[in-house]
Design a protein around this motif. Structure first.
Motif, PDB file in Angstrom:
ATOM      1  N   TRP A   1      -9.490   8.304  10.686  1.00 35.16           N
ATOM      2  CA  TRP A   1      -9.269   9.094   9.470  1.00 35.16           C
ATOM      3  C   TRP A   1      -8.115   8.560   8.638  1.00 35.16           C
ATOM      4  CZ3 TRP A   1     -12.789  12.118   7.514  1.00 35.16           C
ATOM      5  CH2 TRP A   1     -13.753  12.660   8.349  1.00 35.16           C
ATOM      6  N   TRP A   2      -7.266   7.710   9.205  1.00 31.11           N
ATOM      7  CA  TRP A   2      -6.190   7.088   8.432  1.00 31.11           C
ATOM      8  C   TRP A   2      -6.737   6.245   7.288  1.00 31.11           C
ATOM      9  CZ3 TRP A   2      -1.146   7.795   7.994  1.00 31.11           C
ATOM     10  CH2 TRP A   2      -0.507   8.531   8.969  1.00 31.11           C
ATOM     11  N   LEU A   3      -8.022   5.873   7.350  1.00 20.19           N
ATOM     12  CA  LEU A   3      -8.627   5.126   6.241  1.00 20.19           C
ATOM     13  C   LEU A   3      -8.552   5.913   4.938  1.00 20.19           C
ATOM     14  CD1 LEU A   3     -11.781   3.525   7.880  1.00 20.19           C
ATOM     15  CD2 LEU A   3      -9.679   2.381   7.174  1.00 20.19           C
ATOM     16  N   LEU A   4      -8.552   7.247   5.042  1.00 16.61           N
ATOM     17  CA  LEU A   4      -8.421   8.057   3.825  1.00 16.61           C
ATOM     18  C   LEU A   4      -7.093   7.772   3.123  1.00 16.61           C
ATOM     19  CD1 LEU A   4      -9.808  11.498   5.044  1.00 16.61           C
ATOM     20  CD2 LEU A   4     -10.933   9.827   3.557  1.00 16.61           C
TER      21      LEU A   4
ATOM     22  N   TYR B   1      -5.281   4.930   3.456  1.00 19.96           N
ATOM     23  CA  TYR B   1      -5.215   3.531   3.045  1.00 19.96           C
ATOM     24  C   TYR B   1      -6.203   3.159   1.945  1.00 19.96           C
ATOM     25  CZ  TYR B   1      -2.560   3.213   7.375  1.00 19.96           C
ATOM     26  OH  TYR B   1      -1.645   3.404   8.377  1.00 19.96           O
ATOM     27  N   TRP B   2      -7.335   3.862   1.849  1.00 19.55           N
ATOM     28  CA  TRP B   2      -8.350   3.499   0.865  1.00 19.55           C
ATOM     29  C   TRP B   2      -8.573   4.577  -0.187  1.00 19.55           C
ATOM     30  CZ3 TRP B   2     -12.710   1.299   4.478  1.00 19.55           C
ATOM     31  CH2 TRP B   2     -12.275   0.089   5.032  1.00 19.55           C
ATOM     32  N   LEU B   3      -8.700   5.835   0.234  1.00 16.12           N
ATOM     33  CA  LEU B   3      -9.004   6.895  -0.725  1.00 16.12           C
ATOM     34  C   LEU B   3      -7.801   7.253  -1.589  1.00 16.12           C
ATOM     35  CD1 LEU B   3     -11.206   8.803  -1.761  1.00 16.12           C
ATOM     36  CD2 LEU B   3     -10.428  10.480  -0.076  1.00 16.12           C
ATOM     37  N   LEU B   4      -6.629   7.349  -1.000  1.00 13.95           N
ATOM     38  CA  LEU B   4      -5.430   7.684  -1.766  1.00 13.95           C
ATOM     39  C   LEU B   4      -5.156   6.674  -2.883  1.00 13.95           C
ATOM     40  CD1 LEU B   4      -3.024   9.517  -2.298  1.00 13.95           C
ATOM     41  CD2 LEU B   4      -1.787   8.310  -0.479  1.00 13.95           C
ATOM     42  N   PRO B   5      -5.209   5.357  -2.617  1.00 14.27           N
ATOM     43  CA  PRO B   5      -5.021   4.420  -3.732  1.00 14.27           C
ATOM     44  C   PRO B   5      -6.081   4.585  -4.823  1.00 14.27           C
ATOM     45  CG  PRO B   5      -4.786   3.270  -1.659  1.00 14.27           C
ATOM     46  CD  PRO B   5      -5.262   4.662  -1.336  1.00 14.27           C
ATOM     47  N   PHE B   6      -7.330   4.833  -4.416  1.00 16.20           N
ATOM     48  CA  PHE B   6      -8.406   5.032  -5.393  1.00 16.20           C
ATOM     49  C   PHE B   6      -8.116   6.240  -6.287  1.00 16.20           C
ATOM     50  CE2 PHE B   6     -12.496   7.001  -6.507  1.00 16.20           C
ATOM     51  CZ  PHE B   6     -13.051   5.968  -7.248  1.00 16.20           C
TER      52      PHE B   6
ATOM     53  N   PRO C   1       0.254   2.779  -0.467  1.00 12.62           N
ATOM     54  CA  PRO C   1      -0.653   2.997   0.672  1.00 12.62           C
ATOM     55  C   PRO C   1      -1.637   1.843   0.866  1.00 12.62           C
ATOM     56  CG  PRO C   1      -1.200   4.478  -1.143  1.00 12.62           C
ATOM     57  CD  PRO C   1       0.072   3.788  -1.508  1.00 12.62           C
ATOM     58  N   ALA C   2      -2.020   1.167  -0.222  1.00  7.70           N
ATOM     59  CA  ALA C   2      -2.934   0.034  -0.078  1.00  7.70           C
ATOM     60  C   ALA C   2      -2.264  -1.103   0.697  1.00  7.70           C
ATOM     61  CB  ALA C   2      -3.390  -0.446  -1.453  1.00  7.70           C
ATOM     62  N   LEU C   3      -1.007  -1.367   0.392  1.00  2.58           N
ATOM     63  CA  LEU C   3      -0.277  -2.415   1.102  1.00  2.58           C
ATOM     64  C   LEU C   3      -0.067  -2.038   2.567  1.00  2.58           C
ATOM     65  CD1 LEU C   3       1.219  -5.101   1.022  1.00  2.58           C
ATOM     66  CD2 LEU C   3       3.262  -3.863   0.324  1.00  2.58           C
ATOM     67  N   PHE C   4       0.266  -0.784   2.835  1.00  6.83           N
ATOM     68  CA  PHE C   4       0.397  -0.334   4.214  1.00  6.83           C
ATOM     69  C   PHE C   4      -0.935  -0.492   4.951  1.00  6.83           C
ATOM     70  CE2 PHE C   4       4.334   1.945   3.033  1.00  6.83           C
ATOM     71  CZ  PHE C   4       5.125   1.520   4.092  1.00  6.83           C
ATOM     72  N   GLY C   5      -2.045  -0.242   4.259  1.00  8.54           N
ATOM     73  CA  GLY C   5      -3.356  -0.416   4.877  1.00  8.54           C
ATOM     74  C   GLY C   5      -3.630  -1.862   5.245  1.00  8.54           C
ATOM     75  N   VAL C   6      -3.304  -2.783   4.359  1.00  9.20           N
ATOM     76  CA  VAL C   6      -3.506  -4.209   4.649  1.00  9.20           C
ATOM     77  C   VAL C   6      -2.659  -4.618   5.854  1.00  9.20           C
ATOM     78  CG1 VAL C   6      -3.107  -6.551   3.776  1.00  9.20           C
ATOM     79  CG2 VAL C   6      -4.173  -4.837   2.306  1.00  9.20           C
ATOM     80  N   ILE C   7      -1.420  -4.158   5.886  1.00  7.37           N
ATOM     81  CA  ILE C   7      -0.528  -4.491   7.000  1.00  7.37           C
ATOM     82  C   ILE C   7      -1.048  -3.881   8.300  1.00  7.37           C
ATOM     83  CG2 ILE C   7       1.780  -4.112   7.947  1.00  7.37           C
ATOM     84  CD1 ILE C   7       2.795  -4.307   4.988  1.00  7.37           C
ATOM     85  N   GLU C   8      -1.402  -2.598   8.251  1.00  6.63           N
ATOM     86  CA  GLU C   8      -1.856  -1.878   9.453  1.00  6.63           C
ATOM     87  C   GLU C   8      -3.168  -2.450   9.993  1.00  6.63           C
ATOM     88  OE1 GLU C   8      -1.456   0.813  12.424  1.00  6.63           O
ATOM     89  OE2 GLU C   8      -0.153   1.046  10.698  1.00  6.63           O
ATOM     90  N   LEU C   9      -4.126  -2.675   9.102  1.00  7.64           N
ATOM     91  CA  LEU C   9      -5.448  -3.115   9.546  1.00  7.64           C
ATOM     92  C   LEU C   9      -5.525  -4.613   9.821  1.00  7.64           C
ATOM     93  CD1 LEU C   9      -7.523  -1.002   7.028  1.00  7.64           C
ATOM     94  CD2 LEU C   9      -7.403  -0.645   9.481  1.00  7.64           C
ATOM     95  N   GLY C  10      -4.870  -5.399   8.986  1.00 10.09           N
ATOM     96  CA  GLY C  10      -5.109  -6.830   9.071  1.00 10.09           C
ATOM     97  C   GLY C  10      -3.995  -7.683   9.615  1.00 10.09           C
TER      98      GLY C  10
END
Length: 159
Positions: A84-87, A89-94, A130-139
């Motif tokens: 659910w953390w994808l929300l 990393y992806w939905l919040l930036p959108f 949050p998008a940058l945190f998502g890239v760091i966290e996921l990739g």
């Protein structure tokens, strides 16, 4: 997670995957989507190609969301986090981007009010966090060593 089973990798939300497999899956989905959305331009008629693209491109991108979410969730599982953390990393930036653009582009001819560039820009730049945190966290960050709540360590499983 069976690293050799593309069906599980792209469509299941269970298990864990490492960074290498995550990036390969993301790259594969992006290449497939780009191929499907540019394929109509192989047709001789540009007008027909644009028409087909207009009808199908959003559908193709929408279909790509499932595999993108599945590999993202499994990558988060490898970090011992809920999918659910994808929300965040992806939905919040959108949402922040849409909100920022709507504030910037807002015009009300009845009152003469126009968009607020400064406020909209703040939201646009805020979407990067949050998008940058998502890239760091996921990739970028490594997964949990050993088994965790979501399964065995993919780095310790044979291919």
């Amino acid at each position: 997670m069976d690293a050799m089973n593309p069906k599980k990798i792209l469509f299941s939300f269970e298990g864990r995957i490492g960074r290498r497999l995550y990036w390969l899956a993301i790259l594969g989905v992006i290449v497939a989507v780009l191929a499907l959305t540019t394929a109509p331009f192989l047709i001789k008629s540009e007008a027909v190609a644009v028409f087909i693209l207009a009808l199908t491109s959003q559908f193709v991108w929408l279909l790509s969301l499932w595999p993108l979410m599945a590999v993202g969730a499994k990558r988060l599982h490898d970090r011992n986090k809920n999918g659910w953390w994808l929300l965040v990393y992806w939905l919040l930036p959108f949402v922040l981007i849409c909100g920022g653009l709507s504030i910037i582009l807002f015009d009300d001819p009845r009152t003469g009010r126009s968009g607020d560039f400064a406020t909209g820009s703040v939201l646009l730049f805020a979407s990067l966090v949050p998008a940058l945190f998502g890239v760091i966290e996921l990739g970028i960050l490594p997964g949990t060593k050993g088994p965790n709540l979501y399964g065995a360590d993919p780095a310790q499983q044979p291919d």
